[in-house]
Design an enzyme around this catalytic site. Sequence first.
Site, PDB file in Angstrom:
ATOM      1  N   ASP A  35       0.823  -1.214   0.000  1.00 46.41           N
ATOM      2  CA  ASP A  35       0.000   0.000   0.000  1.00 46.41           C
ATOM      3  C   ASP A  35       0.860   1.269   0.000  1.00 46.41           C
ATOM      4  OD1 ASP A  35      -1.980  -1.851   0.325  1.00 46.41           O
ATOM      5  OD2 ASP A  35      -2.839  -0.948   2.126  1.00 46.41           O
ATOM      6  N   ASP A  36       0.232   2.356  -0.444  1.00 48.92           N
ATOM      7  CA  ASP A  36       0.671   3.739  -0.223  1.00 48.92           C
ATOM      8  C   ASP A  36       1.702   4.277  -1.221  1.00 48.92           C
ATOM      9  OD1 ASP A  36      -0.984   3.421   1.907  1.00 48.92           O
ATOM     10  OD2 ASP A  36       0.479   3.878   3.457  1.00 48.92           O
ATOM     11  N   HIS A  81      -5.995   3.302  -3.911  1.00 50.62           N
ATOM     12  CA  HIS A  81      -6.031   3.456  -2.443  1.00 50.62           C
ATOM     13  C   HIS A  81      -6.390   4.912  -2.106  1.00 50.62           C
ATOM     14  CE1 HIS A  81      -4.967   2.116   1.541  1.00 50.62           C
ATOM     15  NE2 HIS A  81      -3.838   2.767   1.635  1.00 50.62           N
ATOM     16  N   HIS A 125      -5.153   9.630   0.550  1.00 50.10           N
ATOM     17  CA  HIS A 125      -5.004   8.772   1.717  1.00 50.10           C
ATOM     18  C   HIS A 125      -5.473   9.460   3.004  1.00 50.10           C
ATOM     19  CE1 HIS A 125      -3.370   5.836   4.516  1.00 50.10           C
ATOM     20  NE2 HIS A 125      -3.052   5.053   3.503  1.00 50.10           N
ATOM     21  N   HIS A 145       3.618  -2.288   3.271  1.00 48.36           N
ATOM     22  CA  HIS A 145       3.707  -0.936   2.699  1.00 48.36           C
ATOM     23  C   HIS A 145       5.035  -0.795   1.971  1.00 48.36           C
ATOM     24  CE1 HIS A 145       0.668  -0.531   5.874  1.00 48.36           C
ATOM     25  NE2 HIS A 145       0.183   0.463   5.152  1.00 48.36           N
TER      26      HIS A 145
HETATM   27 ZN   LIG Z   1      -2.570   3.088   3.255  1.00 48.59          ZN
END
Ligand SMILES: [Zn+2]
Length: 451
Positions: free
Chosen positions: A83-84, A134, A138, A234
């Site tokens: 993620d991210d 995502h 965020h 991540h």
């Molecule tokens: Zn995230």
Amino acid sequence: MRTEFMAGNVRVGVRATHLAVLMLGLASGLAALPAMAANCPRPDALGTSRTLVIDAKEHPLIGSMQYRETLPLNDGEVVLTFDDGPLPKYSYQILEILAAQCVKATFFLVGNQAKANPEGVRKLRDAGHTVATHTQSHPYAMSRLSMDRAKAEIDGGIASVTAALGEGAVISPFFRIPGLSRNDGIEQYAREKGLQVWSTDFLADDWRSVSSKRVHDLAMQRLAAKGKGILLLHDIQPRTVAALPKILQDLKAGGYRIVHVVPATPDNPATPTDPQQWREYPTSELVATSRWPKVPGFAFAQHELLPAPLLTDSYWNDARLLDRPQARGRGVPMPRPAPWPREVLLASIEPDSALPVPATSVFEVEEGVRVAMLGVNAARPVERRVAAVEEKPEPAAKRPGKRGAAVAGARGRRVAAAPQAKPGRAAAKRTGPDKSNVRRINRHNQQAASI
Ligand SMILES: [Zn+2]
């Protein structure tokens, strides 16, 4: 019986499903082997054992941490998600580590990151990973945003990532909510857009201030506890970069297999699966769970209606119960009316009211669900024991010196023993406790509290 269901564009008989899955898995495994041999620099690499093609619309919410369904994985199969990103400093190292092991993963990208680093998005797409989204910026409390903001976040993330890939690019409909901060509105909107919301099966806490060894240990321990599942990491964290090589190495050593998930398309239909394979793994009886049984998602049939029951049908205050102390008779005075439960005035309800017919799924009991019932001694219910305590004359009343202490003690004990019968002023004055009765009631309530 041979039951049929739709899996993507393929109609499959349930009886044939396991065979079909086996054959397809075998076929995809065989297909993957030459590809691995051709592309993989290391023959001892972990590799990607198979590609799972899924229809996002058929399973809109997945991940056993929050939902009833999760990916239909076999024991020992793991799906890696990051993620991210993309954040070149760390994301590119993650890509290299995955490439060295010929592992394919799914990346949930943040729109602003994609805007700032479109080259990073193209890099992971070109490396064969699944591109997912995502949100745009965020937000850390996604569930508390207004629906307009939440929608803008979801749409913005998709637009930014798609734009980073260039004209005509198509990204997967997989979507992860930042912080897994879900609410019904977000899930409903995602469903309307044909998105599949990915929660996860386990985390490795790599966003927290922990060592890379801790990230590795948590990933392996939590995987071992479940035996398979989606791992959330991540690709913007240095500790994840440091932990990943050993995680992959230990996955290989532990006999785990990596599964790459891609969305179904008209040219690439969904892998045939059994609906049961999507169900959350039943928790072992030996594993303590901190969750209460989930409230079922009530689904109502659209058209059928049944007459609403009258509230008086469920009126509990049965006259026979009230008569019981009087029936004991023999000159013992009637206890004063208990302060609780109070009389409740029932709201009137139109006799011709109607309610929607609940769907049959509301009454389904999932396999593995166990309900613990408290066994109450029907022959001597708590109410009667309390009544027995109150009826008994208080011997301490004859000894004024000790009376105060006895009443104070009784008051405290009776509150703990029977919270439904508040010690009234009159009760304290007129009655005292029989210690053995109070102890019995205490024991009963302790047993009740421990279930
Ligand atoms: Zn995230």
